[in-house]
Enzyme design. Sequence first.
Site, mmCIF file in Angstrom:
data_model
loop_
_atom_site.group_PDB
_atom_site.id
_atom_site.type_symbol
_atom_site.label_atom_id
_atom_site.label_comp_id
_atom_site.label_asym_id
_atom_site.label_seq_id
_atom_site.Cartn_x
_atom_site.Cartn_y
_atom_site.Cartn_z
ATOM 1 N N LYS A 199 -7.272 -22.420 -48.900
ATOM 2 C CA LYS A 199 -6.614 -21.975 -47.674
ATOM 3 C C LYS A 199 -5.679 -23.075 -47.166
ATOM 4 O O LYS A 199 -5.805 -24.255 -47.532
ATOM 5 C CB LYS A 199 -7.641 -21.608 -46.612
ATOM 6 N N GLY A 220 -3.148 -25.666 -54.319
ATOM 7 C CA GLY A 220 -3.517 -26.478 -53.157
ATOM 8 C C GLY A 220 -3.204 -25.782 -51.839
ATOM 9 O O GLY A 220 -2.473 -24.786 -51.779
ATOM 10 N N HIS A 221 -3.715 -26.354 -50.773
ATOM 11 C CA HIS A 221 -3.624 -25.785 -49.421
ATOM 12 C C HIS A 221 -2.178 -25.588 -48.968
ATOM 13 O O HIS A 221 -1.360 -26.477 -49.075
ATOM 14 C CB HIS A 221 -4.343 -26.693 -48.435
ATOM 15 N N GLY A 222 -1.916 -24.381 -48.505
ATOM 16 C CA GLY A 222 -0.623 -24.105 -47.897
ATOM 17 C C GLY A 222 0.526 -23.959 -48.881
ATOM 18 O O GLY A 222 1.682 -23.842 -48.463
ATOM 19 N N LYS A 240 1.077 -27.486 -50.154
ATOM 20 C CA LYS A 240 2.367 -27.222 -49.503
ATOM 21 C C LYS A 240 3.561 -27.191 -50.465
ATOM 22 O O LYS A 240 4.710 -27.196 -50.016
ATOM 23 C CB LYS A 240 2.616 -28.218 -48.381
#
Lengths: 314, 314, 314
Positions: A199, A220-222, A240
Amino acid sequence: MKFETPVPVTEIAAQIGAKLVGNTSLLATGLNEIHKVENGDISFVDFEKYYNASLNSKATIIIINKEVECPAGKALLVLNDPFSAYVSLVKKYRPFVPSHVPISDTAVIGEGTIIQPNVFIGNHVRIGKNCLIHPNVTIYDHTIIGDNVIIQAGTVIGADAFYFKKRPEREAWYDKLESCGRVIIEDDVEIGASCTIDKGVSGDTIIGRGTKFDNMIHIGHGAVIGKNCLFAAQVGIGGKAIIEDGVILWGQVGVSKDLTIGKGAVVLAQSGVPSSLEGGKTYFGYPAEDARQKRRELGWIKRIPEIWQRINNQ
Amino acid sequence: MKFETPVPVTEIAAQIGAKLVGNTSLLATGLNEIHKVENGDISFVDFEKYYNASLNSKATIIIINKEVECPAGKALLVLNDPFSAYVSLVKKYRPFVPSHVPISDTAVIGEGTIIQPNVFIGNHVRIGKNCLIHPNVTIYDHTIIGDNVIIQAGTVIGADAFYFKKRPEREAWYDKLESCGRVIIEDDVEIGASCTIDKGVSGDTIIGRGTKFDNMIHIGHGAVIGKNCLFAAQVGIGGKAIIEDGVILWGQVGVSKDLTIGKGAVVLAQSGVPSSLEGGKTYFGYPAEDARQKRRELGWIKRIPEIWQRINNQ
Amino acid sequence: MKFETPVPVTEIAAQIGAKLVGNTSLLATGLNEIHKVENGDISFVDFEKYYNASLNSKATIIIINKEVECPAGKALLVLNDPFSAYVSLVKKYRPFVPSHVPISDTAVIGEGTIIQPNVFIGNHVRIGKNCLIHPNVTIYDHTIIGDNVIIQAGTVIGADAFYFKKRPEREAWYDKLESCGRVIIEDDVEIGASCTIDKGVSGDTIIGRGTKFDNMIHIGHGAVIGKNCLFAAQVGIGGKAIIEDGVILWGQVGVSKDLTIGKGAVVLAQSGVPSSLEGGKTYFGYPAEDARQKRRELGWIKRIPEIWQRINNQ
């Protein structure tokens, strides 16, 4: 992450014990880290070198560890430890609620969707129509999945972001940034077996419509993955990263965080991508560069002994 | 994939709405992609450049998108979209049947085999004697496992092949080739934790007798792994690769699809194998080459500054 | 591995059918491979070239395949196949006991710890206070987990060591060394999703206090990871590696077995570590070397065509 209803900034200030500076009549609409912040949101900053970026961002309310001049129309929440204050707000407004059953009563699952045995579906998950979720898949709270999505066995959707603040003065150095973002999987996506899609820290990790993942892919996150991408097995994508539409990544490719791979780029197997790549080209190697150029480089390496011979025979 | 009983080609033609050309009295024995096709089988071709390969293959019945001359003794099934027709046959003759219990009633499990909690075993799975299946393992439908096999926790056996046809005219580009192959794991194999072994598109993915896998190993659809191989953690093998007996792959090695690694070859850690390798040798690097040669190459790279000095001092 | 109560060496000799040489009144305190052996323990050796190392190790009782001179105060257990004798002792003193429920009655779980659905917890597991174990995690028998530990979904703790003895005279070459070690996870550790942490062959795999793992990290048998380390996604660590405190490994780094990475070292993404690295430095590439040096090397490779030009124009 957005609040269900806006919260007065005075209430937030009281909750975290901050000094409120600037516009005291504001309503906070959500909670976001600097990369994802929108007008109305609360964000935080705790390093002086990032003050300007934060104060000039879209954040309307900034938790900060020094009383600086407040930009017009904004509010500052001043206290010693903005990181911990921000984490306490995440915990308050997006609390972790343990599940007592494998499929939460609050999950909404569309018509025609098949959930195989041993699947976990967390709170407030929404899954569309005609999906097929294979066994032993884990879908964390607040995940949103579209229609016609296939998820192969053992995959984990929505685990926490890998994001820590270093506090070397403590025995255990790393302080966890609780994540309040979500994973959004659009229509017609297929996710292979044993993938992990984290998340976002505060925003959303997005897998675009029609994208297909092979097995053991880590997102990975984002990260935001475009439409109609193809990722082969064991690819890893940092937090990101932005991967635009139609990108093809071959097996074991590694992509760093905070970069963009342009539309239609192809990255050959085992390559490493440390920084942004233009779309429409084929890349190879570490660091990933134009594939033809890189192949020529491999050819030149093989000619070093010949060069050595030449200079010794002169 | 073989049909339970042969099916008249006239029946197949009617099912997919194709024009039947050639021998109309044939019986179809199975369904196979071009790489695995056997006499009596149905296969499909939709690119003109592959017509000859397909017509001259062992396929007896060919689904094709142009009416060409039919080889003697064969039959053509002519229609616009062979891919979709083939997929519809897979769905008809090997339909996906959801499971309502973690261990299917149709699974056959041998004497002395231990199944730990939270394991999923699909329909028509056969597992031999004295096996040990650790928790949270997923075994998809039609998998066949021999005797004395150990599967560590979290592993996924028989997930779908990663195989799509691109249809760029649609919004979601990739059309899934439904797989009807199986995974066959021979006697005395050990599979580590969190591995993924995909089923073949139409043939079988095979793990040969006595082979041992460490954790997080990915085996692509239809790969054939020989006997007594050792794969260290995080190795990935592409679809339809052939790894002969006694091959040793060290950690994080990546092997491309459609190639052969010969008997007894050793590939050192993190190497990438883009094309076939002869047996009996040790390989290293990307692209994997003779390990001694490659080490010399690393040595030569370190001497470039010396070469530069030499030509500047001449 | 330690016995619950010491066992007379005469009893051990009878159990495995060995000739007992040397001190016959000894009590065996445990069972250990040569790398982890302590005073009082039984170990084994079956290659003449390792005899000296074994006889001079801390092992008090040595299972050996030749009657050699017994060091003072020790005992030899002489028989043809020390490996199989050792394995039979592991099976006797640390027998595998199947689980009939997902969470064993013998597991001890601390106050405030949350176990999400579909988790497996084996026999004799101890988990501390205020931990959060996410869904579909597998925790094998005898694992020990401290306080405030977070384990993301799908992770496997304590799978068997990947350790085999080659017996090329048999059809299935590889004979499994049954592992009797444990995994110990100290306080304040976070393990990401779909990681695999293997148990030690006879000693313990240890994850030090405050260390944080991203997703899909593999830790080999008996590795000892220090305190406050950070490992990014898809890192793999070989068996018995020692990673000291505060080490940072970026994504997809591979670390070989039986080596040490010193305190505070940083290894950049996709690097491969074949041998020990000094602490306090940043490394890169395969084989991992000083990062600045390695970047210069990449620069030199790009200058080979210029060198070629120069020597051709002279």
